[in-house]
Design a protein around this motif. Structure first.
Motif, short mmCIF file in Angstrom:
data_model
loop_
_atom_site.label_atom_id
_atom_site.label_comp_id
_atom_site.label_asym_id
_atom_site.label_seq_id
_atom_site.Cartn_x
_atom_site.Cartn_y
_atom_site.Cartn_z
N HIS A 21 32.93 -27.86 54.28
CA HIS A 21 31.48 -28.08 54.13
C HIS A 21 31.30 -29.02 54.48
O HIS A 21 29.80 -29.05 54.45
CB HIS A 21 31.12 -26.74 52.68
N LEU A 22 31.33 -30.00 53.76
CA LEU A 22 30.61 -31.16 53.32
C LEU A 22 31.40 -31.99 53.11
O LEU A 22 32.62 -32.20 52.65
CB LEU A 22 30.24 -31.23 52.06
N ALA B 263 26.36 -33.07 55.08
CA ALA B 263 26.74 -32.01 54.39
C ALA B 263 27.45 -31.71 56.87
O ALA B 263 26.72 -32.45 57.07
CB ALA B 263 25.86 -30.98 54.52
N ALA C 146 25.42 -25.46 53.90
CA ALA C 146 24.68 -27.11 52.74
C ALA C 146 24.26 -27.57 52.87
O ALA C 146 24.21 -28.21 51.41
CB ALA C 146 26.58 -27.50 53.53
N HIS D 60 29.05 -27.92 43.95
CA HIS D 60 28.95 -27.48 45.47
C HIS D 60 27.80 -26.39 46.36
O HIS D 60 28.05 -25.51 45.82
CB HIS D 60 30.33 -27.37 45.64
N PRO D 61 27.51 -26.51 47.33
CA PRO D 61 26.50 -25.46 48.14
C PRO D 61 27.05 -24.54 48.62
O PRO D 61 26.54 -23.20 48.29
CB PRO D 61 26.11 -26.64 48.84
N GLU D 62 28.21 -24.11 48.22
CA GLU D 62 29.35 -22.93 48.49
C GLU D 62 29.83 -21.93 47.68
O GLU D 62 29.36 -20.86 47.00
CB GLU D 62 30.83 -23.19 49.63
#
Length: 340
Positions: free
Chosen positions: A100-101, A161, A166, A313-315
């Motif tokens: 994701h990143l 990202a 993300a 964390h965006p996820e």
């Protein structure tokens, strides 16, 4: 209207528009669009929001601003960036990476994004090569999602990202400035002199300089709000306010271009090595004792390091927290000041 090349160095064009009586009251973006038919209105609005447009000497960031008769509008038009930066095999210090990143510890001297004068050799070029097929892309293009940047000569931590989701999640956190989430950014700066207190907050809006579009300045009106919280880490030399230099921790509440550099110069304590905002303090180096005198004179960049970065964390929503040690060149400078 006049359009001319501002300088060969930055390949930036400047449009100058004089507002006549029949044009008074028209929206700023509409008037510029009328006068510059070769530039899309969408790009004009973007340039306004980026602080590239001045009206009567003040930076205006609202496209709906109504112009007045006699106003002079000056719009800087940076050269368009290539649509697809190319991959380049440039070594990266990868602190963390998943699907994701990716978190990078950027060295001083590395430009983050391709632009005028730096179309190649950037962090984006390096990331495209490094990530390869793990980039699902941003906006339908396989490219890294840059949600914040560091100046070329600032070292330290930067998160990028790999996916649209993300990118959206990280961008929302940076736009919120950590007010409702765990986003945190802290920098270490070596500055000239010593503030009179051990901590403080600088709340001063920033805008592009009218006289030099490559620089940022504190402005009374028309700029974007900028807030920097700072705390003293160490005073060098004398233990009182006459100390020649201080090590400062700066925490960003907003993330404007050159924010820490401009804010510290604004309160009279520019960063050591900052040729743009601390040039007037160069003579201070000559008054230092060795080896600090030679170290300060030789230091080729602003003494600024992004040493702490934290975000959700965006996820997964997990707290991600990273620290970076001060790089060798900066540490050598601090060691020399320790002898004072």
């Amino acid at each position: 209207m006049e359009i001319g090349e501002e300088s060969a160095e930055n390949l930036e064009m400047v449009a100058t528009i004089a507002v006549t009586a029949p044009e008074a009251g028209i929206r700023l973006d509409q008037l510029i669009a009328r006068k510059t038919p070769d530039i899309s209105r969408n790009r004009i609005q973007t340039l306004i929001r980026q602080g590239q447009v001045c009206v009567g000497g003040e930076t205006i960031v609202e496209p709906k601003y109504r112009v007045n008769e006699g106003d002079t509008i000056v719009m800087a038009i940076p050269e368009a960036e290539p649509a697809e930066p190319q991959p380049e095999d440039i070594p990266l210090d990868v602190v963390y990476e998943d699907e994701h990143l990716i978190v990078i510890d950027k060295p001083a001297g590395l430009v983050v994004h391709p632009g005028a004068g730096n179309w190649t050799g950037t962090l984006v070029n390096a990331l495209i090569h490094h990530c390869g097929d793990t980039l699902s892309g941003i906006g339908g293009v396989k490219r890294p999602g840059i949600v914040h940047r560091l100046d070329k000569d600032t070292s330290g931590l930067l998160v990028v990202a790999k996916t649209d989701k993300a990118h959206q999640g990280l961008a929302a956190q940076f736009a919120d400035h950590g007010r409702s989430g765990p986003l945190e950014r802290s920098y270490t700066a070596l500055v000239w002199g010593a503030p009179g207190t051990f901590r403080g907050t600088i709340d001063a809006p920033l805008a592009r300089s009218v006289t030099n579009r490559q620089k940022i300045t504190v402005t009374r009106s028309g700029g974007r709000r900028a807030i920097t919280h700072w705390q003293m880490i160490k005073r060098y030399g004398s233990g009182d306010g006459d100390a020649p230099a201080s090590l400062i921790a700066c925490r960003l509440e907003t993330g404007r271009t050159h924010q820490i550099r401009v804010h510290m110069a604004h309160i009279g304590h520019p960063l050591i090595g900052d040729a743009d905002y601390g040039a007037g303090f160069r003579t201070k180096a000559a008054r230092l004792a060795e080896p600090a005198r030679s170290a300060a004179a030789r230091f080729p960049r602003q003494a600024l390091h992004a040493g702490l970065l934290a975000f959700a964390h965006p996820e997964t929503g997990d707290l991600m927290r990273f620290k970076s040690e001060i790089p060798d060149d900066f540490q050598a400078l601090l060691d020399a000041f320790d002898t004072l």
